[in-house]
Write an enzyme that holds these catalytic residues in place. Structure first.
Site, PDB file in Angstrom:
ATOM      1  N   TYR A 240      21.808  31.253  65.859  1.00 38.62           N
ATOM      2  CA  TYR A 240      21.436  31.480  67.254  1.00 38.62           C
ATOM      3  C   TYR A 240      20.295  30.580  67.718  1.00 38.62           C
ATOM      4  O   TYR A 240      19.989  30.521  68.903  1.00 38.62           O
ATOM      5  CB  TYR A 240      21.024  32.950  67.453  1.00 38.62           C
ATOM      6  CG  TYR A 240      22.210  33.880  67.568  1.00 38.62           C
ATOM      7  CD1 TYR A 240      23.044  34.109  66.482  1.00 38.62           C
ATOM      8  CD2 TYR A 240      22.495  34.532  68.764  1.00 38.62           C
ATOM      9  CE1 TYR A 240      24.135  34.951  66.582  1.00 38.62           C
ATOM     10  CE2 TYR A 240      23.581  35.381  68.879  1.00 38.62           C
ATOM     11  CZ  TYR A 240      24.401  35.580  67.787  1.00 38.62           C
ATOM     12  OH  TYR A 240      25.475  36.411  67.893  1.00 38.62           O
TER      13      TYR A 240
ATOM     14  N   ASP B 141      25.562  40.274  64.117  1.00 41.20           N
ATOM     15  CA  ASP B 141      26.270  40.436  65.389  1.00 41.20           C
ATOM     16  C   ASP B 141      27.679  40.962  65.144  1.00 41.20           C
ATOM     17  O   ASP B 141      28.114  41.948  65.747  1.00 41.20           O
ATOM     18  CB  ASP B 141      26.327  39.092  66.125  1.00 41.20           C
ATOM     19  CG  ASP B 141      27.144  39.180  67.404  1.00 41.20           C
ATOM     20  OD1 ASP B 141      26.911  40.123  68.182  1.00 41.20           O
ATOM     21  OD2 ASP B 141      28.017  38.318  67.610  1.00 41.20           O
TER      22      ASP B 141
HETATM   23  C1  IPM Z   1      24.917  41.252  71.127  1.00 38.36           C
HETATM   24  C2  IPM Z   1      25.620  40.221  71.973  1.00 38.36           C
HETATM   25  C3  IPM Z   1      24.743  38.980  72.073  1.00 38.36           C
HETATM   26  C4  IPM Z   1      24.585  38.412  70.680  1.00 38.36           C
HETATM   27  C5  IPM Z   1      25.232  37.871  73.028  1.00 38.36           C
HETATM   28  C6  IPM Z   1      25.543  38.397  74.390  1.00 38.36           C
HETATM   29  C7  IPM Z   1      24.211  36.776  73.123  1.00 38.36           C
HETATM   30  O1  IPM Z   1      26.866  39.923  71.456  1.00 38.36           O
HETATM   31  O2  IPM Z   1      23.813  41.677  71.505  1.00 38.36           O
HETATM   32  O3  IPM Z   1      25.469  41.668  70.109  1.00 38.36           O
HETATM   33  O4  IPM Z   1      25.460  37.691  70.204  1.00 38.36           O
HETATM   34  O5  IPM Z   1      23.558  38.702  70.063  1.00 38.36           O
HETATM   35 MN    MN Z   2      27.451  41.212  69.778  1.00 39.45          MN
END
Ligand code: IPM
Ligand code: MN
Ligand code: NAD
Length: 335
Positions: A123, A231
């Site tokens: 990320y 995630d």
């Molecule tokens: C989550 C979402 C987010 C992530 C996105 C919207 C950036 O999927 O909070 O799980 O990937 O962290």
């Molecule tokens: Mn997510």
């Protein structure tokens, strides 16, 4: 039963079903007797399409001053992917250094909490594109793992495991293939473990963890993992523990040098927006996590209990006679 002091909470309802579920969360908080000073922030797809702004610096500065942030969802079909997700949600997580994403799952056969690293990994935005749109196009997307970032996340997970009844912690990674990052995670985990002799420590590869989460989830108490694995694993855990409409999360700054951010695990669900089918329990439970972090443990526990009692009324992912508003009312009535 009014709280002694008011909490200043920034509310970012955001996109899609975000406003629908946050309205119910705020309704339930009011019913719990906790007084919040809320300020609504117009951020998300509508603002971006109107002004081109995702999160102006001045707004970020203001958000850094509040006690907590409650967020509905971000992401809109008419905005290119990533603009709002990176420009708003990830920017908040990174700028406010919300390095733990804590996601509890209590439902079905699951009784566990996932500690997801929240500021690094894939990320971090390392990478780039070259010769875009040509046959010789190159795209790289790196994963950033720092000793400091990994260690503080693991330490939080060990301490959380220590505070729970089962005192069990599983590191989930892919050390057999992601050998550089995996080595850092595993070595740091092994170095911290002796400081927590009462915590039983285990390791699973991410692919096997998906099997175990489905087939023998009882083995998991606290799970700690990197940003991207976390995630994906938490959407799976949500689906297995009553539906994604129940899954709550806390993006934490454990040192409390600034506000933490609370939001459902799910997104803006454009496929059901406006139908009254959005389950508000994830948002309500997230608000309870916020109250707990703000020192309102009693109200948080009462809301969490009411959510658990109300969960059977929700029909995640299916058409339901119980609407978003009715479900919010049902929780509020129990308080
Ligand atoms: C989550 C979402 C987010 C992530 C996105 C919207 C950036 O999927 O909070 O799980 O990937 O962290
Ligand atoms: Mn997510
Ligand atoms: P999503 O979580 O929005 O939806 C996935 C599925 O779950 C959909 O079928 C949806 O109808 C259902 N669902 C989600 N929440 C529900 C609820 N409360 N009640 C009942 N059903 C629910 O994921 P997606 O469709 O992949 O993404 C949609 C948008 O949301 C994208 O723009 C994405 O980037 C964004 N997103 C944001 C967040 C966030 O704000 N934290 C999280 C995930 C996705």
């Amino acid at each position: 039963m009014l709280a002694d002091h008011h909490h200043r909470v920034a509310v970012i309802a955001g996109d899609g079903i975000g406003p629908e579920v946050l309205a119910e969360a705020l309704k339930v908080v009011r019913a719990s007797g906790v007084a919040l000073d809320t300020v609504d922030y117009d951020l998300g797809g509508a603002r971006y399409l109107r002004t081109g702004e995702t999160l102006p610096d001045s707004v970020l500065d203001e958000l850094g001053q509040v006690d907590a942030i409650l967020l509905g969802a971000v992401g809109a079909p008419d905005v290119p992917p990533g603009v709002l997700e990176r420009g708003l949600l990830l920017r908040l997580r990174f700028a406010l250094d919300l390095y733990v994403n804590l996601r509890p799952f209590e439902g079905g056969r699951l009784d566990c909490a996932v500690v997801r690293e929240n500021t690094e990994g894939s990320y971090a935005g390392e990478g780039g594109a070259l010769r875009r749109g040509t046959p010789h196009e190159v795209a790289t997307q790196g994963s950033v793992n720092t000793r400091m970032g990994v260690e503080r996340c693991l330490r939080f997970a060990f301490e959380l495991a220590q505070s729970r009844v089962r005192r069990h912690l599983t590191l989930v990674h892919k050390t057999n293939v992601l050998t550089f990052a995996g080595d850092l995670w595993q070595r740091t985990f092994d170095e911290l473990a002796p400081q927590f002799p009462d915590v039983a420590a285990a390791y699973n590869h991410i692919d096997a963890a998906c099997i175990y989460l489905v087939e023998s989830p009882e083995r998991y108490d606290v799970v700690v993992t990197d940003n991207l694995f976390g995630d994906i694993l938490t959407d799976l855990a949500g689906a297995l523990s009553g539906g994604i409409g129940l899954a709550a999360s806390a993006n934490l700054n454990p040192a409390r040098t600034g506000p933490s951010l609370f939001e459902p695990v799910h997104g803006s669900a454009p496929d059901i927006v406006g139908t009254g089918r959005a389950n508000p329990l994830a948002a309500i439970r997230s608000a309870a996590m916020m109250l707990d972090f703000l020192g309102e443990a009693d109200a948080a526990a009462r809301i969490t209990k009411a959510v658990a009692e109300t969960a059977p009324l929700s029909v995640p992912g299916a058409g339901t006679v119980i609407t978003t508003t009715q479900l919010g009312d049902a929780v509020a009535e129990r308080l």
